[in-house]
Motif scaffolding. Sequence first.
Motif, PDB file in Angstrom:
ATOM      1  N   UNK A 194      -9.962  19.569   3.268  1.00  0.00           N
ATOM      2  CA  UNK A 194      -9.678  18.526   4.078  1.00  0.00           C
ATOM      3  C   UNK A 194      -9.332  17.470   3.197  1.00  0.00           C
ATOM      4  N   UNK A 195      -8.411  16.505   3.556  1.00  0.00           N
ATOM      5  CA  UNK A 195      -8.100  15.133   2.929  1.00  0.00           C
ATOM      6  C   UNK A 195      -8.649  14.134   3.645  1.00  0.00           C
ATOM      7  N   UNK A 196      -9.585  13.360   3.135  1.00  0.00           N
ATOM      8  CA  UNK A 196     -10.004  12.154   3.724  1.00  0.00           C
ATOM      9  C   UNK A 196      -9.325  10.841   2.981  1.00  0.00           C
ATOM     10  N   UNK A 197      -8.678   9.961   4.027  1.00  0.00           N
ATOM     11  CA  UNK A 197      -7.945   8.846   3.357  1.00  0.00           C
ATOM     12  C   UNK A 197      -8.523   7.523   3.929  1.00  0.00           C
ATOM     13  N   UNK A 198      -8.717   6.549   3.426  1.00  0.00           N
ATOM     14  CA  UNK A 198      -9.269   5.211   3.647  1.00  0.00           C
ATOM     15  C   UNK A 198      -8.341   4.523   4.731  1.00  0.00           C
ATOM     16  N   UNK A 199      -8.557   3.460   5.063  1.00  0.00           N
ATOM     17  CA  UNK A 199      -7.522   2.820   6.334  1.00  0.00           C
ATOM     18  C   UNK A 199      -6.153   2.852   6.067  1.00  0.00           C
ATOM     19  N   UNK A 200      -6.108   2.244   4.729  1.00  0.00           N
ATOM     20  CA  UNK A 200      -4.295   2.230   4.230  1.00  0.00           C
ATOM     21  C   UNK A 200      -4.189   2.855   2.915  1.00  0.00           C
ATOM     22  N   UNK A 201      -4.779   4.089   3.035  1.00  0.00           N
ATOM     23  CA  UNK A 201      -4.582   4.897   1.981  1.00  0.00           C
ATOM     24  C   UNK A 201      -3.500   5.926   2.386  1.00  0.00           C
ATOM     25  N   UNK A 202      -2.152   5.668   2.212  1.00  0.00           N
ATOM     26  CA  UNK A 202      -1.133   6.304   2.590  1.00  0.00           C
ATOM     27  C   UNK A 202      -0.633   7.655   2.244  1.00  0.00           C
ATOM     28  N   UNK A 203      -1.251   7.687   0.849  1.00  0.00           N
ATOM     29  CA  UNK A 203      -0.875   9.136  -0.088  1.00  0.00           C
ATOM     30  C   UNK A 203      -1.661  10.135   0.787  1.00  0.00           C
ATOM     31  N   UNK A 204      -2.901  10.090   1.546  1.00  0.00           N
ATOM     32  CA  UNK A 204      -3.633  10.907   2.029  1.00  0.00           C
ATOM     33  C   UNK A 204      -2.860  11.752   3.170  1.00  0.00           C
TER      34      UNK A 204
ATOM     35  N   UNK B   5       0.871  -1.065  -0.232  1.00  0.00           N
ATOM     36  CA  UNK B   5      -0.229   0.049   0.027  1.00  0.00           C
ATOM     37  C   UNK B   5       0.849   1.481   0.030  1.00  0.00           C
ATOM     38  N   UNK B   6       2.010   1.109   0.603  1.00  0.00           N
ATOM     39  CA  UNK B   6       2.881   2.308   0.736  1.00  0.00           C
ATOM     40  C   UNK B   6       3.393   2.500  -0.712  1.00  0.00           C
ATOM     41  N   UNK B   7       3.853   1.397  -1.462  1.00  0.00           N
ATOM     42  CA  UNK B   7       4.279   1.636  -2.902  1.00  0.00           C
ATOM     43  C   UNK B   7       3.142   2.251  -3.788  1.00  0.00           C
ATOM     44  N   UNK B   8       1.970   1.811  -3.429  1.00  0.00           N
ATOM     45  CA  UNK B   8       0.907   2.717  -4.361  1.00  0.00           C
ATOM     46  C   UNK B   8       0.888   4.028  -4.022  1.00  0.00           C
ATOM     47  N   UNK B   9       0.935   4.237  -2.690  1.00  0.00           N
ATOM     48  CA  UNK B   9       0.825   5.712  -2.347  1.00  0.00           C
ATOM     49  C   UNK B   9       1.895   6.658  -2.953  1.00  0.00           C
TER      50      UNK B   9
ATOM     51  N   UNK C  62       7.832   1.971   6.813  1.00  0.00           N
ATOM     52  CA  UNK C  62       9.294   1.411   6.245  1.00  0.00           C
ATOM     53  C   UNK C  62       9.316   1.810   4.836  1.00  0.00           C
ATOM     54  N   UNK C  63       8.455   1.516   4.076  1.00  0.00           N
ATOM     55  CA  UNK C  63       8.348   1.603   2.581  1.00  0.00           C
ATOM     56  C   UNK C  63       8.381   3.081   2.279  1.00  0.00           C
ATOM     57  N   UNK C  64       7.916   3.945   2.911  1.00  0.00           N
ATOM     58  CA  UNK C  64       7.583   5.474   2.634  1.00  0.00           C
ATOM     59  C   UNK C  64       8.520   6.337   3.330  1.00  0.00           C
ATOM     60  N   UNK C  65       9.890   5.744   3.822  1.00  0.00           N
ATOM     61  CA  UNK C  65      10.831   6.558   4.247  1.00  0.00           C
ATOM     62  C   UNK C  65      11.421   7.783   3.460  1.00  0.00           C
ATOM     63  N   UNK C  66      11.699   7.503   2.093  1.00  0.00           N
ATOM     64  CA  UNK C  66      11.787   8.597   1.223  1.00  0.00           C
ATOM     65  C   UNK C  66      11.043   9.809   1.274  1.00  0.00           C
ATOM     66  N   UNK C  67       9.449   9.648   1.289  1.00  0.00           N
ATOM     67  CA  UNK C  67       8.457  10.555   0.968  1.00  0.00           C
ATOM     68  C   UNK C  67       8.544  11.139   2.410  1.00  0.00           C
ATOM     69  N   UNK C  68       8.601  10.485   3.559  1.00  0.00           N
ATOM     70  CA  UNK C  68       8.482  10.993   4.653  1.00  0.00           C
ATOM     71  C   UNK C  68       9.605  11.960   5.098  1.00  0.00           C
TER      72      UNK C  68
END
Length: 382
Positions: A112-122, A90-94, A152-158
């Motif tokens: 406002x941004x609303x994201x689903x449970x594992x929509x980590x792009x939100x 899900x992180x790779x998709x984000x 873990x997956x999104x460390x570059x974006x974080x």
Amino acid sequence: MRVLFVTGGGQATVFSLAPLATALRGAGHEIFMAANSDLMSATEAAAIPAVSTTDLPIRHFISQDRQGRPVPPPLDAGVTEQGVFTGRWFGRMAAASLGVLKEFTAAWRPDVVVGGTMTYAAPLLARHLGVPWVRLAWDAIDATHVHPGADEELQPELSELGLAHLPEPDLFIDVCPPSLRPAAARPASPMRYVPANRQRQLEPWMYTRGDRRRICLTAGSQVTRDGHHKLFEFLTRTVAELAPLDAEVLIAAPDGLAADLREACGDVRAGWFPLDVVAPTCDLLVHHGGGVTSLTGMYFGTPQVIVPGAEMLADAAERLAGYGAAVTLKTGEDAPDAVGAACREAVSDVSYVTRAQALRDEITAMPSPNQMVGALAALAHR
């Protein structure tokens, strides 16, 4: 107020967010939805204006890392390893969605941004824009063991945002009935789950029932005879085990499998039909532990038999069984007649109906999506 809903994955991720999106639009607010291109037909069915975040299919993110190297799924692993695997894909998709989302919001800036449970792009997008973000649960499945994989997956974006972890939401809206929430669950604003799914022209059998007991069986929308053949075998084996009950059996499955299922199972109705129409007519719902399927059964007070298709689905199924509204077997239970025996227990013991109806009443008492509109407006204007 402008609200951007960001979701992605299977069709259920769209329909889980649709009731709140529709409530906001009905109250006069502007709403858009962003999701992977595979879901554009689902957003159209929900009558929600939408933009595509990525043309890559879900299986791309599941099966390979960012460098294109194969990532084997942890099929026989425990909850923790499955959770991390899920969080990472899900992180790779984000990560793949962020560029489009930034471009879109440069032209249409949400409040406002609303994201689903594992929509980590939100949360990443909301932090980039400097606006509040809301996590809206897709279902009653606790995903706290999934989020670390996304971290873990999104460390570059974080790192670009000066963050070590994904930020907590400014508001967490949970559709899990209070009685089923884990004891350690983080505080949340409850909202009533409202079934929403694709519709089609109705036939009388969908909303009426005959003299026989009626059982609905499903393994979700991803079942095939090839890639997900175990789910197909689950359906056909369960139909055979239900024979002693002399029940009318309905199999909710993709239309492309309908002919194969009827050939394999005989006297059954098989194919795609709106579960929110059919579920109220059923005595029992038998399935693989999908979160939206489970909540649909709860919403209508229908007892359930659950054989979780993965360990990470088992906890929610066991909590429903502990409440007394379901019989839950072990993940992948394939002992002879195990599912049939569970079904016979569920339909012969009236306590399952009583508890399922008590849970239905609890859900009905939760705040509706319309009642959550004010909470989002308050976030936008704080």
